[in-house]
Design a protein around this motif. Structure first.
Motif, PDB file in Angstrom:
ATOM      1  N   PHE A  78       5.032 -21.145   9.354  1.00 61.40           N
ATOM      2  CA  PHE A  78       4.720 -21.338   7.937  1.00 61.40           C
ATOM      3  C   PHE A  78       3.314 -20.794   7.677  1.00 61.40           C
ATOM      4  O   PHE A  78       2.331 -21.401   8.112  1.00 61.40           O
ATOM      5  CB  PHE A  78       4.824 -22.813   7.571  1.00 61.40           C
ATOM      6  N   PRO A  79       3.201 -19.654   6.962  1.00 59.68           N
ATOM      7  CA  PRO A  79       1.909 -18.959   6.892  1.00 59.68           C
ATOM      8  C   PRO A  79       0.836 -19.725   6.118  1.00 59.68           C
ATOM      9  O   PRO A  79      -0.344 -19.469   6.294  1.00 59.68           O
ATOM     10  CB  PRO A  79       2.250 -17.643   6.182  1.00 59.68           C
ATOM     11  N   HIS A  80       1.264 -20.663   5.256  1.00 63.35           N
ATOM     12  CA  HIS A  80       0.276 -21.367   4.437  1.00 63.35           C
ATOM     13  C   HIS A  80      -0.271 -22.599   5.151  1.00 63.35           C
ATOM     14  O   HIS A  80      -1.105 -23.306   4.593  1.00 63.35           O
ATOM     15  CB  HIS A  80       0.903 -21.762   3.098  1.00 63.35           C
ATOM     16  N   LEU A  81       0.213 -22.870   6.357  1.00 55.62           N
ATOM     17  CA  LEU A  81      -0.238 -24.048   7.087  1.00 55.62           C
ATOM     18  C   LEU A  81      -0.947 -23.617   8.372  1.00 55.62           C
ATOM     19  O   LEU A  81      -0.591 -22.608   8.979  1.00 55.62           O
ATOM     20  CB  LEU A  81       0.957 -24.936   7.458  1.00 55.62           C
ATOM     21  N   SER A  82      -1.927 -24.419   8.784  1.00 62.61           N
ATOM     22  CA  SER A  82      -2.592 -24.145  10.058  1.00 62.61           C
ATOM     23  C   SER A  82      -1.592 -24.369  11.188  1.00 62.61           C
ATOM     24  O   SER A  82      -0.535 -24.969  10.989  1.00 62.61           O
ATOM     25  CB  SER A  82      -3.783 -25.079  10.233  1.00 62.61           C
ATOM     26  N   VAL A  83      -1.945 -23.887  12.365  1.00 64.50           N
ATOM     27  CA  VAL A  83      -1.076 -24.066  13.532  1.00 64.50           C
ATOM     28  C   VAL A  83      -0.755 -25.552  13.722  1.00 64.50           C
ATOM     29  O   VAL A  83       0.408 -25.935  13.884  1.00 64.50           O
ATOM     30  CB  VAL A  83      -1.750 -23.470  14.784  1.00 64.50           C
ATOM     31  N   LEU A  84      -1.781 -26.389  13.647  1.00 71.43           N
ATOM     32  CA  LEU A  84      -1.570 -27.819  13.842  1.00 71.43           C
ATOM     33  C   LEU A  84      -0.607 -28.378  12.789  1.00 71.43           C
ATOM     34  O   LEU A  84       0.302 -29.150  13.106  1.00 71.43           O
ATOM     35  CB  LEU A  84      -2.916 -28.548  13.793  1.00 71.43           C
ATOM     36  N   ASP A  85      -0.788 -27.958  11.539  1.00 68.62           N
ATOM     37  CA  ASP A  85       0.110 -28.453  10.477  1.00 68.62           C
ATOM     38  C   ASP A  85       1.520 -27.898  10.617  1.00 68.62           C
ATOM     39  O   ASP A  85       2.492 -28.565  10.241  1.00 68.62           O
ATOM     40  CB  ASP A  85      -0.457 -28.116   9.095  1.00 68.62           C
ATOM     41  N   ASN A  86       1.645 -26.681  11.136  1.00 64.65           N
ATOM     42  CA  ASN A  86       2.973 -26.145  11.425  1.00 64.65           C
ATOM     43  C   ASN A  86       3.731 -27.088  12.354  1.00 64.65           C
ATOM     44  O   ASN A  86       4.929 -27.306  12.202  1.00 64.65           O
ATOM     45  CB  ASN A  86       2.854 -24.771  12.087  1.00 64.65           C
ATOM     46  N   LEU A  87       3.001 -27.651  13.315  1.00 64.36           N
ATOM     47  CA  LEU A  87       3.629 -28.540  14.281  1.00 64.36           C
ATOM     48  C   LEU A  87       3.845 -29.944  13.716  1.00 64.36           C
ATOM     49  O   LEU A  87       4.816 -30.610  14.044  1.00 64.36           O
ATOM     50  CB  LEU A  87       2.775 -28.635  15.557  1.00 64.36           C
ATOM     51  N   ARG A  88       2.891 -30.366  12.863  1.00 59.49           N
ATOM     52  CA  ARG A  88       2.938 -31.764  12.404  1.00 59.49           C
ATOM     53  C   ARG A  88       3.914 -31.985  11.261  1.00 59.49           C
ATOM     54  O   ARG A  88       4.397 -33.098  11.065  1.00 59.49           O
ATOM     55  CB  ARG A  88       1.544 -32.202  11.927  1.00 59.49           C
TER      56      ARG A  88
END
Lengths: 225, 250
Positions: B96-106
């Motif tokens: 998901f390009p609009h989310l940080s790596v951490l948020d992609n996971l969370r």
């Protein structure tokens, strides 16, 4: 050319009232138009072929006919009686606003739909494969990406709408063009009064479009980071 | 294989696309717990379509798919709930390009498992550590290389603690020098006993990790068996032909 009427507080007052009306019309129409447009765009994503057909037809017909003609049709359709607020008759506003809502919502629905469709299909699949529902996927994954494409186009639509409020003079709404016409008939300064009106419109649209360009650049930048 | 619990059971599935192409022609396959199943075959043979029917990204035209004994296409089945237990990794990553790596996971565990941000962060960070990218937690997807993106995509699926992982040509979009890092992560998963179904063109890798290999062509499974058999003593002419072509290309 005689612009001396610009020194007369009476005419200045008329012009500023018209300007204010124009701004209010544009802002209110864009706000309501956006709400209707989001509804139309979302409903057009539904599975029901009938709903999709009806809303598709709505968007195409509204976008395919002149706004002046739409206004005259709605005006004759509504037969609004005089609504006095103070000494001000609000009745011409009803068909006028209605026309602007309908018209802007059709254009914006298309902008929103295109923005949503521009998000890669893989985003839907990745989100759904994690178990996220359709609604969750739309709210948390698709829409935040679509909005970057939608916002600049909505800004352009707002600029267009500022100009299109001028058709409301046909239904007797005292917006900028209507006021210019009034000044013309009193001062006989044909070109002068419309040149002033044109300047006022430009003073509204140019800063708006510049603001939108800046917003667009900022959104593009945040995409790269 | 001591545990013979069936996780996936595909029964006589056919898929006809809206343009009339027959993508799957009466395919059956089953996946047991802790098993690594690899699907190979020429492009357009239906491997990806078959994989996508396993979590109903494609719905079968005919036949049925069972997950833990539950029919995916049954009207009372909550497919979203089942998908939470099936991780999927795509050829094109689809972070998901609009989310940080951490948020992609969370995002999935927080939205679906109602974990607190704190709990989800702990899970996510341990998954990032597992794929060796904990230092990228604050980055955004387009700051990563292809190989890193794919490792993040794997970690994203793992945060939902799935019972099975589906891989759809996970290395096909990568530059050759990045293939290894992704395959290593998958190897690690296989060693830890993750149940996996993998569509791939990496024959060496397939031979190495697979418990069972299915060879597909024209929407059918033409041969299946242990990698030793498939790669060294293929039984059917079509399978021999396919393997010969693949090896010539190398």
């Amino acid at each position: 050319m005689d612009f001396s009427f610009l020194l007369d507080p009476y005419y200045i007052n008329i012009l500023l009232q018209g300007l204010l009306t124009t701004v209010i019309l544009a802002v209110v129409s864009v706000a309501f138009g956006t709400v209707i447009a989001i509804g139309v765009a979302l409903l057009r994503m539904m599975k029901s072929k009938i709903i999709r057909f009806i809303l598709g037809a709505y968007v195409e017909i509204i976008r395919g006919t002149p706004i002046v003609v739409q206004l005259i049709i709605f005006y004759s359709l509504f037969h609004v009686k005089v609504i006095l607020v103070g000494s001000y008759d609000l009745s011409p506003f009803i068909p006028g606003m209605f026309t602007l809502f309908i018209n802007s919502s059709a254009y914006m629905a298309e902008v929103i739909r295109a923005g949503i469709n521009s998000v890669d299909k893989g985003q839907w699949e990745a989100s759904r494969s994690l178990g996220m529902t359709y609604g969750m996927t739309f709210r948390k994954i698709i829409f935040p990406q679509a909005i970057k494409n939608i916002l600049p186009a909505l800004g352009n639509e707002f600029v267009t709408l500022i100009k299109e409020t001028s058709v409301l003079m046909y239904s007797g709404v005292a917006e900028l063009t209507y006021q210019a016409t009034m000044i013309k008939s009193q001062t006989y300064g044909f070109m002068e009064s419309y040149l002033v009106a044109a300047t006022f419109y430009f003073l509204l649209t140019y800063p708006t479009s510049q603001l939108m360009k800046r917003l667009e650049r900022r959104l593009a930048k945040s995409d790269q980071s | 294989m001591t545990n013979h619990k069936l996780i996936i059971d595909v029964k006589n599935v056919s898929k006809v696309f809206s343009d009339g192409t027959l993508a799957l022609d009466n395919v059956s396959l089953s996946v047991k717990k802790n098993e690594v199943v690899v699907l190979i075959g020429p492009s357009g043979s239906g491997k990806s379509t078959l994989l996508r029917t396993l979590n109903l990204l494609e719905s079968p035209t005919k036949g049925e798919v069972f997950f833990d004994g539950i029919s995916l296409t049954d009207e009372t089945t909550d497919i979203n709930l089942l998908r939470q237990k099936m991780g999927m990794v795509f050829q094109g990553f689809h972070l998901f390009p609009h989310l940080s790596v951490l948020d992609n996971l969370r995002i999935a565990p927080v939205s679906l498992k109602k974990l607190s941000i704190h709990e989800a962060t702990i899970t996510s960070e341990s998954m990032l550590k597992k794929v060796g990218l904990l230092d990228k937690a604050k980055n955004y997807p387009n700051q990563l290389s292809g190989g890193q993106k794919q490792r993040i995509a794997i970690a994203r699926s793992l945060t939902m603690s799935p019972e099975i992982m589906l891989f759809d040509e996970p290395t096909s979009a990568l530059d050759p020098e990045m293939v290894g890092e992704v395959l290593n992560v998958m190897r690690e998963l296989a060693l830890q006993g993750m149940t996996m179904v993998i569509v791939t063109h990496e024959m060496q890798f397939a031979e190495e990790v697979a418990d069972i290999v299915y060879v597909m062509d024209k929407g059918q499974i033409i041969e299946s068996g242990s990698p030793e058999i498939i790669f060294h003593q293929p039984q059917t002419e079509r399978c021999k032909e396919f393997l010969k072509r693949v090896i010539e290309k190398k």
